[in-house]
Scaffold this active site. Structure first.
Site, PDB file in Angstrom:
ATOM      1  N   ARG A 104       0.841  -1.202   0.000  1.00 35.30           N
ATOM      2  CA  ARG A 104       0.000   0.000   0.000  1.00 35.30           C
ATOM      3  C   ARG A 104       0.880   1.259   0.000  1.00 35.30           C
ATOM      4  O   ARG A 104       0.536   2.268  -0.619  1.00 35.30           O
ATOM      5  CB  ARG A 104      -0.872  -0.048   1.261  1.00 35.30           C
ATOM      6  CG  ARG A 104      -1.930   0.980   1.335  1.00 35.30           C
ATOM      7  CD  ARG A 104      -3.247   0.460   0.823  1.00 35.30           C
ATOM      8  NE  ARG A 104      -4.217   1.531   0.836  1.00 35.30           N
ATOM      9  CZ  ARG A 104      -5.482   1.390   0.514  1.00 35.30           C
ATOM     10  NH1 ARG A 104      -5.942   0.224   0.136  1.00 35.30           N
ATOM     11  NH2 ARG A 104      -6.306   2.405   0.539  1.00 35.30           N
ATOM     12  N   LEU A 127      -6.558   7.662   1.084  1.00 31.57           N
ATOM     13  CA  LEU A 127      -5.255   8.170   0.618  1.00 31.57           C
ATOM     14  C   LEU A 127      -4.213   8.022   1.722  1.00 31.57           C
ATOM     15  O   LEU A 127      -4.519   8.120   2.906  1.00 31.57           O
ATOM     16  CB  LEU A 127      -5.399   9.625   0.190  1.00 31.57           C
ATOM     17  CG  LEU A 127      -6.317   9.810  -1.023  1.00 31.57           C
ATOM     18  CD1 LEU A 127      -6.648  11.279  -1.235  1.00 31.57           C
ATOM     19  CD2 LEU A 127      -5.684   9.206  -2.269  1.00 31.57           C
ATOM     20  N   THR A 151     -15.332  14.888  -1.433  1.00 36.25           N
ATOM     21  CA  THR A 151     -16.773  15.083  -1.314  1.00 36.25           C
ATOM     22  C   THR A 151     -17.393  13.785  -0.812  1.00 36.25           C
ATOM     23  O   THR A 151     -17.026  12.693  -1.243  1.00 36.25           O
ATOM     24  CB  THR A 151     -17.391  15.560  -2.646  1.00 36.25           C
ATOM     25  OG1 THR A 151     -18.796  15.636  -2.474  1.00 36.25           O
ATOM     26  CG2 THR A 151     -17.044  14.673  -3.808  1.00 36.25           C
ATOM     27  N   HIS A 152     -18.310  13.938   0.151  1.00 32.81           N
ATOM     28  CA  HIS A 152     -18.898  12.770   0.823  1.00 32.81           C
ATOM     29  C   HIS A 152     -20.424  12.906   0.817  1.00 32.81           C
ATOM     30  O   HIS A 152     -20.945  13.987   1.136  1.00 32.81           O
ATOM     31  CB  HIS A 152     -18.368  12.691   2.262  1.00 32.81           C
ATOM     32  CG  HIS A 152     -18.927  11.541   3.022  1.00 32.81           C
ATOM     33  ND1 HIS A 152     -18.519  10.239   2.808  1.00 32.81           N
ATOM     34  CD2 HIS A 152     -19.893  11.484   3.970  1.00 32.81           C
ATOM     35  CE1 HIS A 152     -19.208   9.439   3.602  1.00 32.81           C
ATOM     36  NE2 HIS A 152     -20.043  10.155   4.313  1.00 32.81           N
ATOM     37  N   ASP A 182      -7.642  14.457   5.705  1.00 36.41           N
ATOM     38  CA  ASP A 182      -6.539  14.184   6.623  1.00 36.41           C
ATOM     39  C   ASP A 182      -6.338  12.672   6.682  1.00 36.41           C
ATOM     40  O   ASP A 182      -6.889  11.942   5.851  1.00 36.41           O
ATOM     41  CB  ASP A 182      -6.786  14.827   7.997  1.00 36.41           C
ATOM     42  CG  ASP A 182      -7.995  14.235   8.706  1.00 36.41           C
ATOM     43  OD1 ASP A 182      -8.538  13.203   8.231  1.00 36.41           O
ATOM     44  OD2 ASP A 182      -8.395  14.789   9.741  1.00 36.41           O
ATOM     45  N   ALA A 183      -5.587  12.198   7.660  1.00 35.96           N
ATOM     46  CA  ALA A 183      -5.241  10.776   7.685  1.00 35.96           C
ATOM     47  C   ALA A 183      -6.426   9.871   8.041  1.00 35.96           C
ATOM     48  O   ALA A 183      -6.360   8.660   7.853  1.00 35.96           O
ATOM     49  CB  ALA A 183      -4.093  10.545   8.667  1.00 35.96           C
ATOM     50  N   GLY A 184      -7.518  10.440   8.544  1.00 39.20           N
ATOM     51  CA  GLY A 184      -8.665   9.621   8.929  1.00 39.20           C
ATOM     52  C   GLY A 184      -9.608   9.371   7.768  1.00 39.20           C
ATOM     53  O   GLY A 184      -9.350   9.780   6.631  1.00 39.20           O
ATOM     54  N   ASP A 197     -12.887  10.410   6.305  1.00 39.06           N
ATOM     55  CA  ASP A 197     -13.930  11.444   6.307  1.00 39.06           C
ATOM     56  C   ASP A 197     -13.920  12.281   7.592  1.00 39.06           C
ATOM     57  O   ASP A 197     -14.978  12.695   8.085  1.00 39.06           O
ATOM     58  CB  ASP A 197     -15.324  10.809   6.095  1.00 39.06           C
ATOM     59  CG  ASP A 197     -15.408  10.055   4.778  1.00 39.06           C
ATOM     60  OD1 ASP A 197     -14.743  10.469   3.814  1.00 39.06           O
ATOM     61  OD2 ASP A 197     -16.137   9.046   4.719  1.00 39.06           O
TER      62      ASP A 197
HETATM   63  C1  GRF Z   1     -20.557  10.602  -4.796  1.00 43.08           C
HETATM   64  O1  GRF Z   1     -21.776  10.661  -4.119  1.00 43.08           O
HETATM   65  C2  GRF Z   1     -19.394  10.577  -3.845  1.00 43.08           C
HETATM   66  O2  GRF Z   1     -19.543  11.415  -2.752  1.00 43.08           O
HETATM   67  C3  GRF Z   1     -19.432   9.123  -3.410  1.00 43.08           C
HETATM   68  O3  GRF Z   1     -19.650   8.424  -4.606  1.00 43.08           O
HETATM   69  C4  GRF Z   1     -20.384   9.255  -5.506  1.00 43.08           C
HETATM   70  C5  GRF Z   1     -19.595   9.376  -6.763  1.00 43.08           C
HETATM   71  O4  GRF Z   1     -20.383   9.787  -7.826  1.00 43.08           O
HETATM   72  N1  GRF Z   1     -18.251   8.733  -2.699  1.00 43.08           N
HETATM   73  P1  GRF Z   1     -19.782  10.118  -9.250  1.00 43.08           P
HETATM   74  O5  GRF Z   1     -18.792   9.019  -9.609  1.00 43.08           O
HETATM   75  O6  GRF Z   1     -19.113  11.466  -9.174  1.00 43.08           O
HETATM   76  O7  GRF Z   1     -20.965  10.127 -10.162  1.00 43.08           O
END
Ligand code: GRF
Length: 190
Positions: free
Chosen positions: A65, A93, A106-107, A139-141, A143
Site C-alpha cells: 500500500r 489516501l 466530497t462525501h 486528513d489521515a482519517g 472522512d
Molecule cells: C458521490 O456521491 C461521492 O460522494 C461518493 O460516490 C459518488 C460518486 O459519484 N463517494 P460520481 O462518480 O461522481 O458520479
C-alpha cells in the site's frame, strides 16, 4: 488575471462530479489530470472525451500500500497540480499523497454523521429526515478532515438508497464546483 487552479481529480466510479467540474463555465479552475484506481470507469471516459490526460493506479499493481501511495503522489505531481479532488474515489489516501498535496473530498452525508463507504445507505437505515453532502479537507482519517461546506437534502418517505443518492449528488455537484471556485478565489490555504 490569476492562473486557473490546476486540479488533479481522482475517481472510482461514474464521474458525474468530475463532469460538473469539466462543465463549469468560466470556472477559475481547470482539470489537468484524472486518475482512477481501476480501469474502465465512467470517470476516465469522461476525461478522455475531453482530451484530458488520465492514469490508472490500482493498489493491486504494487507490492505494498505504501508503494501505491508513493506512486499516486508522483503521478499527481507530474501534472503539477495545485489541488487534488477526491470525487468518488473509493480508496483511503496515504501519507505520501497527503504530504505532497492538499486534497479535498466530497462525501454523500452530513459529516461527522455517516462517514465511510456507505454514507447514503447508513443515513437512510438510521431513519434521518435530513441528510446531504459534505466537502472537506482530507486528513489521515476516514472522512474526518476539516469541513469546508455542506448542503442539506430531505429524505422522502419512499426514498431508496438510489433515489436518495441521486438527489444528494445533484447538490454535491453544485457544492463541489462552488467550493473549488471559493478556494481558487482565496488562495490562503496553499
Ligand atoms: C458521490 O456521491 C461521492 O460522494 C461518493 O460516490 C459518488 C460518486 O459519484 N463517494 P460520481 O462518480 O461522481 O458520479
Amino acid at each position: 488575471m490569476t492562473a486557473a487552479l490546476r486540479l488533479g481529480v481522482l475517481v472510482s466510479g461514474s464521474g458525474t462530479n468530475l463532469q460538473a467540474l469539466l462543465d463549469a463555465a468560466d470556472a477559475p479552475f481547470t482539470v489537468v489530470v484524472v486518475g482512477a484506481d481501476r480501469d474502465g470507469t465512467g470517470g476516465l471516459e469522461r476525461a478522455t472525451a475531453r482530451g484530458i490526460p488520465t492514469f490508472v493506479c490500482p493498489v493491486a499493481g504494487f507490492d505494498s500500500r505504501a508503494d501505491w501511495d508513493r506512486a499516486l503522489a508522483r503521478l499527481l505531481a507530474e501534472h503539477d497540480v495545485d489541488l487534488v479532488v477526491s470525487a468518488g474515489f473509493m480508496k483511503v489516501l496515504g501519507p505520501a499523497v497527503l504530504a505532497a498535496h492538499r486534497v479535498v473530498n466530497t462525501h454523500p452525508a452530513l459529516l461527522p454523521s455517516f462517514p465511510g463507504a456507505h454514507g447514503v445507505r447508513d443515513a437512510l437505515a438510521h431513519g434521518v429526515r435530513v441528510t446531504g453532502c459534505t466537502c472537506h479537507w482530507v486528513d489521515a482519517g476516514v472522512d474526518t478532515g476539516p469541513i469546508i461546506d455542506q448542503r442539506a437534502v430531505r429524505v422522502e418517505p419512499d426514498d431508496t438508497v438510489e433515489s436518495l443518492h441521486e438527489r444528494i449528488k445533484t447538490e454535491e455537484r453544485r457544492m463541489l464546483a462552488d467550493v473549488l471556485a471559493g478556494l481558487a478565489a482565496d488562495p490562503s490555504w496553499r
